[in-house]
Design a protein around this motif. Structure first.
Motif, PDB file in Angstrom:
ATOM      1  N   PRO A 133      14.927  21.756-134.674  1.00 38.73           N
ATOM      2  CA  PRO A 133      16.237  21.924-134.067  1.00 38.73           C
ATOM      3  C   PRO A 133      16.196  22.909-132.915  1.00 38.73           C
ATOM      4  O   PRO A 133      15.258  23.714-132.822  1.00 38.73           O
ATOM      5  N   PRO A 134      17.181  22.842-132.020  1.00 35.15           N
ATOM      6  CA  PRO A 134      17.157  23.678-130.827  1.00 35.15           C
ATOM      7  C   PRO A 134      16.994  25.155-131.156  1.00 35.15           C
ATOM      8  O   PRO A 134      17.549  25.654-132.128  1.00 35.15           O
ATOM      9  N   ILE A 135      16.205  25.835-130.322  1.00 33.39           N
ATOM     10  CA  ILE A 135      15.977  27.257-130.534  1.00 33.39           C
ATOM     11  C   ILE A 135      17.282  28.031-130.442  1.00 33.39           C
ATOM     12  O   ILE A 135      17.424  29.112-131.019  1.00 33.39           O
ATOM     13  N   ALA A 136      18.272  27.486-129.724  1.00 37.70           N
ATOM     14  CA  ALA A 136      19.561  28.168-129.580  1.00 37.70           C
ATOM     15  C   ALA A 136      20.289  28.301-130.911  1.00 37.70           C
ATOM     16  O   ALA A 136      21.216  29.103-131.028  1.00 37.70           O
ATOM     17  N   GLU A 137      19.887  27.521-131.917  1.00 37.85           N
ATOM     18  CA  GLU A 137      20.516  27.625-133.231  1.00 37.85           C
ATOM     19  C   GLU A 137      19.845  28.664-134.123  1.00 37.85           C
ATOM     20  O   GLU A 137      20.331  28.944-135.218  1.00 37.85           O
ATOM     21  N   ARG A 138      18.748  29.228-133.682  1.00 36.85           N
ATOM     22  CA  ARG A 138      17.966  30.130-134.522  1.00 36.85           C
ATOM     23  C   ARG A 138      18.253  31.597-134.210  1.00 36.85           C
ATOM     24  O   ARG A 138      18.561  31.950-133.074  1.00 36.85           O
ATOM     25  N   HIS A 139      18.125  32.433-135.210  1.00 37.46           N
ATOM     26  CA  HIS A 139      18.035  33.869-135.031  1.00 37.46           C
ATOM     27  C   HIS A 139      16.583  34.259-135.274  1.00 37.46           C
ATOM     28  O   HIS A 139      15.913  33.672-136.120  1.00 37.46           O
ATOM     29  N   TRP A 159      22.087  36.280-126.675  1.00 37.54           N
ATOM     30  CA  TRP A 159      22.274  35.828-128.048  1.00 37.54           C
ATOM     31  C   TRP A 159      22.283  34.313-128.089  1.00 37.54           C
ATOM     32  O   TRP A 159      22.723  33.686-127.137  1.00 37.54           O
ATOM     33  N   PRO A 160      21.751  33.691-129.177  1.00 40.18           N
ATOM     34  CA  PRO A 160      21.238  34.319-130.402  1.00 40.18           C
ATOM     35  C   PRO A 160      19.775  34.743-130.306  1.00 40.18           C
ATOM     36  O   PRO A 160      19.324  35.579-131.062  1.00 40.18           O
ATOM     37  N   LEU A 161      18.992  34.107-129.400  1.00 43.27           N
ATOM     38  CA  LEU A 161      17.593  34.513-129.289  1.00 43.27           C
ATOM     39  C   LEU A 161      17.514  35.609-128.234  1.00 43.27           C
ATOM     40  O   LEU A 161      17.442  35.341-127.038  1.00 43.27           O
TER      41      LEU A 161
END
Length: 419
Positions: free
Chosen positions: A91-97, A401-403
């Motif tokens: 899934p997209p890195i934008a969804e990860r912390h 944010w979030p990365l």
């Protein structure tokens, strides 16, 4: 006399060319692929076959609006000219912390607060045990059997360890998508997962900043119950020669051995508390084998609109186990330190000539980020000689944010060679 013809480097034998390319850092390796078809094919094969394993100078990894949610950007301290965009898997890195970075791998928390390992250089991912297997976590389901919330139960291995059931204890409840912001502080990996299946992940988490670990292949997290009369509140952790060294907010250090194949572990207090809560503490092993406690002090910038935090001071102290005390360190010589969300590490400048000696490279800690998500990130370099800090890049090009931006040492070794 005739002038000798210029050497045609494109005619180098592939095996000789490969030996040369193996010694290049990744920015030069990527550029070499533009020389000719042979060089491009050789560089591609080295990466595809998992042969390219050269130690890399740390990079700053971040995301930008231009790169989109499925890519990250690497800014190499060995290059400092061209940031490199790295495509990432779904899934997209934008969804990860990001709650940790070790050996080129990120420890990421997805939108359900589940943890995964991700190597941004190769795109490989590995799942970690479910969040519901952490000792203090209870999944809560709705009437149709769907996960609705997580409940965190407050007890530890000390004075708050006695309970008859959860109803006797303080609890907090969060939906899955925000639980990660509250539960995790930092995660550390013992070794590069691509080099074998014997790695261990040590997790610092709430309540009370306790420790749990998971070995490769484990189905659940194992809680490290200290069994003393005080809650320890851990803040940082490193790994060396089969042992994790976990440091508390007050400077106490515990040695934790989780090497055995079973779920058992041993731990012992090797340094009593040495400090008050003056700032954020990190534990670092130097190239000479000493253990340092690194104190990072931040202050609100009164000139900024939102009173953003900036690093204003860093102190270093050498641990003396015999005296159970600390000795202040005047300098770290020809070494450079990295601290923050990433693994706390000391690197010799003789092996990494693009780093500055007696400097500390820092990024924000995850536990700090969740409270100031959209403010300026405190990412920079601290000159320990002159007690001054500068930004790595100004104006900052990254998304906050979030990365959030963090230091990472890329690893291009793949877990499955010759695949």
């Amino acid at each position: 006399m005739d002038t000798p013809a210029a050497a045609d480097w494109s005619e180098l034998p592939a095996d000789v060319l490969g030996l040369i390319l193996l010694n290049l850092e990744f920015p030069d390796l990527f550029r070499s692929a533009a020389v000719c078809k042979l060089w491009r094919a050789t560089a591609r094969d080295m990466r595809r076959l998992g042969l390219y394993s050269r130690a890399q100078t740390p990079c700053l990894l971040y995301t930008t609006a231009a790169a989109g949610p499925r890519a990250a950007v690497l800014y190499s301290l060995a290059d400092k000219t061209t940031p490199y965009t790295v495509p990432l898997p779904d899934p997209p890195i934008a969804e990860r912390h990001i709650v940790g970075s070790s050996h080129g791998w990120l420890v990421t928390a997805d939108h359900r607060s589940e943890l995964h390992l991700l190597n941004p250089a190769t795109g490989e991912q590995l799942d970690l045990p479910p969040v519901a297997t952490i000792e203090h976590v209870r999944p809560l389901y709705d009437d149709t059997g769907n996960l609705n919330n997580y409940k965190l139960v407050y007890y530890d291995g000390g004075g708050n360890s006695h309970r008859s059931n959860d109803d006797d204890m303080h609890t907090v409840t969060h939906p899955p998508e925000t639980f990660r912001e509250f539960l995790y502080l930092k995660a550390v990996i013992s070794s590069d997962p691509s080099r074998g299946d014997d790695y261990t992940v040590m997790l610092i988490h709430h309540p009370y900043l306790q420790l749990s670990f998971a070995r490769s292949g484990d189905k659940k997290w194992t809680w490290i119950k200290m069994g003393n009369n005080e809650c320890e509140w851990f803040e940082d952790c490193i790994y060396h020669d089969g042992v994790f060294y976990a440091q508390t907010v007050h400077g106490a250090i515990h040695a934790i051995d989780v090497v055995s194949a079973s779920s058992s572990f041993t731990h012992r207090l090797i340094l009593k508390p040495t400090m008050g809560e003056l700032g954020t503490l990190y534990i670092v092993r130097t190239t000479e084998g000493d253990i340092l406690q690194v104190l990072r002090v931040t202050e609100e910038d009164e000139d900024s609109e939102h009173k953003e935090e900036r690093t204003t001071g860093i102190g270093m102290f050498k641990v003396d186990y015999k005296k159970q005390d600390l000795d202040e360190v005047d300098d770290i010589g020809n070494n450079a330190l990295f601290i923050g969300t990433s693994y706390s590490i000391c690197l010799p400048v003789k092996d990494y000539p693009h780093l500055m000696p007696n400097h500390v490279y820092f990024d924000d800690d995850y536990g700090y980020l969740v409270h100031r998500k959209h403010l300026r990130r405190d990412v920079g370099v601290y000159d320990y000689t002159n007690d001054t800090a500068i930004d790595v890049w100004n104006p900052q090009p990254w998304l906050n944010w979030p990365l959030a931006p963090l230091w990472i040492t890329p690893s291009f070794t793949k877990t499955a060679k010759y695949s």
